[in-house]
Design a protein around this motif. Structure first.
Motif, PDB file in Angstrom:
ATOM      1  N   SER A 173      -6.487  16.360   6.773  1.00 37.68           N
ATOM      2  CA  SER A 173      -7.531  17.384   6.737  1.00 37.68           C
ATOM      3  C   SER A 173      -8.151  17.502   5.349  1.00 37.68           C
ATOM      4  O   SER A 173      -7.448  17.652   4.345  1.00 37.68           O
ATOM      5  N   GLU A 174      -9.456  17.460   5.319  1.00 39.18           N
ATOM      6  CA  GLU A 174     -10.174  17.652   4.061  1.00 39.18           C
ATOM      7  C   GLU A 174     -10.246  19.142   3.716  1.00 39.18           C
ATOM      8  O   GLU A 174     -10.288  19.526   2.548  1.00 39.18           O
ATOM      9  N   PHE A 175     -10.239  19.985   4.747  1.00 36.54           N
ATOM     10  CA  PHE A 175     -10.320  21.423   4.525  1.00 36.54           C
ATOM     11  C   PHE A 175      -9.101  21.953   3.771  1.00 36.54           C
ATOM     12  O   PHE A 175      -9.202  22.929   3.028  1.00 36.54           O
TER      13      PHE A 175
ATOM     14  N   SER B 239     -16.066  15.187   0.737  1.00 37.30           N
ATOM     15  CA  SER B 239     -16.036  15.424   2.180  1.00 37.30           C
ATOM     16  C   SER B 239     -17.439  15.629   2.746  1.00 37.30           C
ATOM     17  O   SER B 239     -18.260  16.340   2.171  1.00 37.30           O
ATOM     18  N   LYS B 240     -17.685  15.030   3.885  1.00 36.85           N
ATOM     19  CA  LYS B 240     -18.949  15.237   4.592  1.00 36.85           C
ATOM     20  C   LYS B 240     -18.823  16.363   5.620  1.00 36.85           C
ATOM     21  O   LYS B 240     -19.815  16.796   6.201  1.00 36.85           O
ATOM     22  N   LYS B 241     -17.608  16.838   5.836  1.00 35.88           N
ATOM     23  CA  LYS B 241     -17.366  17.882   6.822  1.00 35.88           C
ATOM     24  C   LYS B 241     -17.443  19.282   6.210  1.00 35.88           C
ATOM     25  O   LYS B 241     -17.745  20.260   6.883  1.00 35.88           O
ATOM     26  N   ILE B 242     -17.147  19.384   4.920  1.00 37.10           N
ATOM     27  CA  ILE B 242     -17.129  20.685   4.257  1.00 37.10           C
ATOM     28  C   ILE B 242     -18.549  21.053   3.832  1.00 37.10           C
ATOM     29  O   ILE B 242     -19.231  20.250   3.173  1.00 37.10           O
ATOM     30  N   ASP B 243     -18.996  22.263   4.197  1.00 40.49           N
ATOM     31  CA  ASP B 243     -20.401  22.605   3.941  1.00 40.49           C
ATOM     32  C   ASP B 243     -20.644  22.917   2.461  1.00 40.49           C
ATOM     33  O   ASP B 243     -19.723  23.167   1.691  1.00 40.49           O
TER      34      ASP B 243
ATOM     35  N   GLU C 153      -9.300  23.059  12.727  1.00 38.53           N
ATOM     36  CA  GLU C 153      -9.454  23.138  11.271  1.00 38.53           C
ATOM     37  C   GLU C 153     -10.274  24.346  10.831  1.00 38.53           C
ATOM     38  O   GLU C 153      -9.986  24.979   9.805  1.00 38.53           O
ATOM     39  N   SER C 154     -11.328  24.646  11.585  1.00 36.85           N
ATOM     40  CA  SER C 154     -12.267  25.685  11.147  1.00 36.85           C
ATOM     41  C   SER C 154     -11.584  27.036  10.984  1.00 36.85           C
ATOM     42  O   SER C 154     -11.950  27.824  10.098  1.00 36.85           O
TER      43      SER C 154
END
Length: 451
Positions: A238-240, A268-272, A205-206
């Motif tokens: 994917s949240e991204f 989202s807790k994954k997206i900064d 994803e990154s």
């Protein structure tokens, strides 16, 4: 400290060997005396260094060096003392000699690095740090920074990408990379690298999100959308992917779909947080011109923690103020003012917004409160006078305005406004003489300004 352990071990080891090497040439009493003198001088140097008498420490160490010129610890200690004396050439030379005598001791290279850093000899520092990396990979962080300081951006970027892969991202490296990526040459190379990485591992994803942001920053929105769609296809949950979709829908003026994507980004807790801030700023620009989404903007702000929310309200309020959307400006500036009553500038914006929207009761109340906080701030007296004039409280208006004039310094525009409001106050009180006096003064100031 490792140095101390090494020091005593070296001394002890050296003392064991020394008699064996010279026993055929000297009497035992002479050997013991030489050993005693070496120890006395060495410990004297440590004592003098401890009380910052570096010159005396050097004198003692030079006696040690005369006895044992190939002792790496003595050379290292001389380097440390010369570094404290800011004699950088001698410091470097002694550290370097110590490293030649004992190449396996990291601290001798650290001494050389300290000299390079203090003298800003970053090119030589790179040579030394490459040696230190053999002892500890953590020095790759230093190498990255040194590449930046010496404008070796190709090497810096390669180092940043390597470290990002190995140990994860850091704010410092992110800042370095952002600086490098301002150059379109590096953007192209980075895009190619990310495309190759996605092809090699389509589940990472990154890499998608980095590529989406690169395309967005270079105004290649269609390509950003294509990558977002690929991400959504490869990783349906994917949240991204929502970051790219949000940008695409926003640019297509499809506010409803953009909001759906934006809310998923915020949840989202994954997206900064950096990406979330960027998303909010883009939606704010959109909402300025599409007031039907004001409620959605309020909801967007609510996704951030309380401290972040409050900080945002100031900037959002100022943006609406610039657009002369007084109601929305007041909404956000009131939130900020409540949480930051000690700041002058946003409160002035708030008072003017009250005045522009003819909320004179609110203007009178808030300006009076602010005078209690800021008794020397003339703007707040002016707004209190303005509000009370509009509310027909002319006596109170006159009192506030006259007090405020005492604190007015070199602000022509504000002085003109003070005189106009004093003229209005005296007019309301039926004092024609003073009314004419202050209106005339305002005219004079206005003419002087326009000359």
């Amino acid at each position: 400290m490792k140095i101390k352990k090494y020091l005593f071990a070296s001394l002890f080891f050296g003392m064991l060997l020394f008699p064996a090497m010279v026993s055929a040439q000297a009497e035992p009493d002479d050997i013991a005396l030489a050993e005693d003198k070496f120890q006395d001088n060495f410990y004297e140097s440590l004592k003098q260094k401890g009380i910052e008498n570096y010159d005396k420490a050097v004198v003692a160490l030079e006696k040690c060096l005369a006895a044992q010129p190939e002792n790496p610890v003595v050379n290292y200690e001389l380097g440390k003392n010369y570094l404290s004396l800011k004699d950088y050439k001698k410091a470097y030379d002694y550290f370097q000699k110590a490293s030649v005598l004992d190449p396996k001791n990291k601290w001798y290279y650290v001494g050389m690095y300290d000299v390079c850093y203090q003298t800003r000899d970053y090119n030589q520092a790179i040579v030394v740090v490459n040696k230190l990396i053999e002892f500890s990979p953590a020095y790759k962080e230093d190498l990255t920074a040194l590449f930046m300081y010496t404008d070796q951006f190709d090497k810096a970027l390669a180092s940043i990408n390597e470290l990002d892969e190995a140990v994860g991202k850091t704010p410092q490296r992110e800042a370095f990379k952002a600086s490098i990526m301002k150059d379109s040459k590096y953007q192209l190379a980075e895009k190619d690298q990310l495309l190759a990485a996605i092809k090699k591992n389509p589940k990472d994803e990154s890499k998608y999100i980095a590529l989406i942001l690169l395309y967005s920053d270079s105004n290649q929105e269609e390509k950003a959308f294509e990558i977002a769609k690929k991400l959504e296809k490869e990783i349906p949950d994917s949240e991204f992917a929502q970051v790219g979709l949000f940008k695409f829908h926003l640019n297509n003026n499809d506010g409803d779909k953009a909001i759906l994507a934006m809310n998923k980004v915020f949840e989202s807790k994954k997206i900064d947080s950096k990406i979330k801030y960027k998303t909010l700023n883009e939606f704010l620009i959109f909402a300025k011109n599409n007031p039907q989404f004001n409620a959605d903007l309020d909801k967007a702000v609510s996704y951030f923690d309380n401290e972040q929310q409050v900080a945002m309200t100031k900037e959002i309020g100022k943006i609406f103020y610039a657009k002369k959307n007084w109601e929305r400006a007041i909404h956000y500036l009131e939130i900020y003012s409540k949480n930051n009553p000690q700041e002058v500038e946003p409160n002035i914006f708030l008072l003017q917004a009250y005045a522009e929207s003819a909320k004179f009761d609110a203007l009178a109340k808030k300006s009076s409160e602010l005078i209690d906080f800021f008794p020397l701030q003339p703007e707040f007296y002016y707004y209190s006078g303005l509000a009370n004039n509009q509310l027909k409280n002319h006596k109170k208006a006159k009192e506030f305005l006259e007090m405020g004039l005492d604190y007015l310094l070199e602000n022509r525009d504000l002085e003109i406004n003070f005189n106009i409001q004093l003229g209005e106050a005296y007019n309301g009180l039926g004092d024609v003489k003073n009314k004419e006096k202050y209106f005339k003064k305002a005219d004079q100031l206005l003419n002087q300004k326009n000359k």
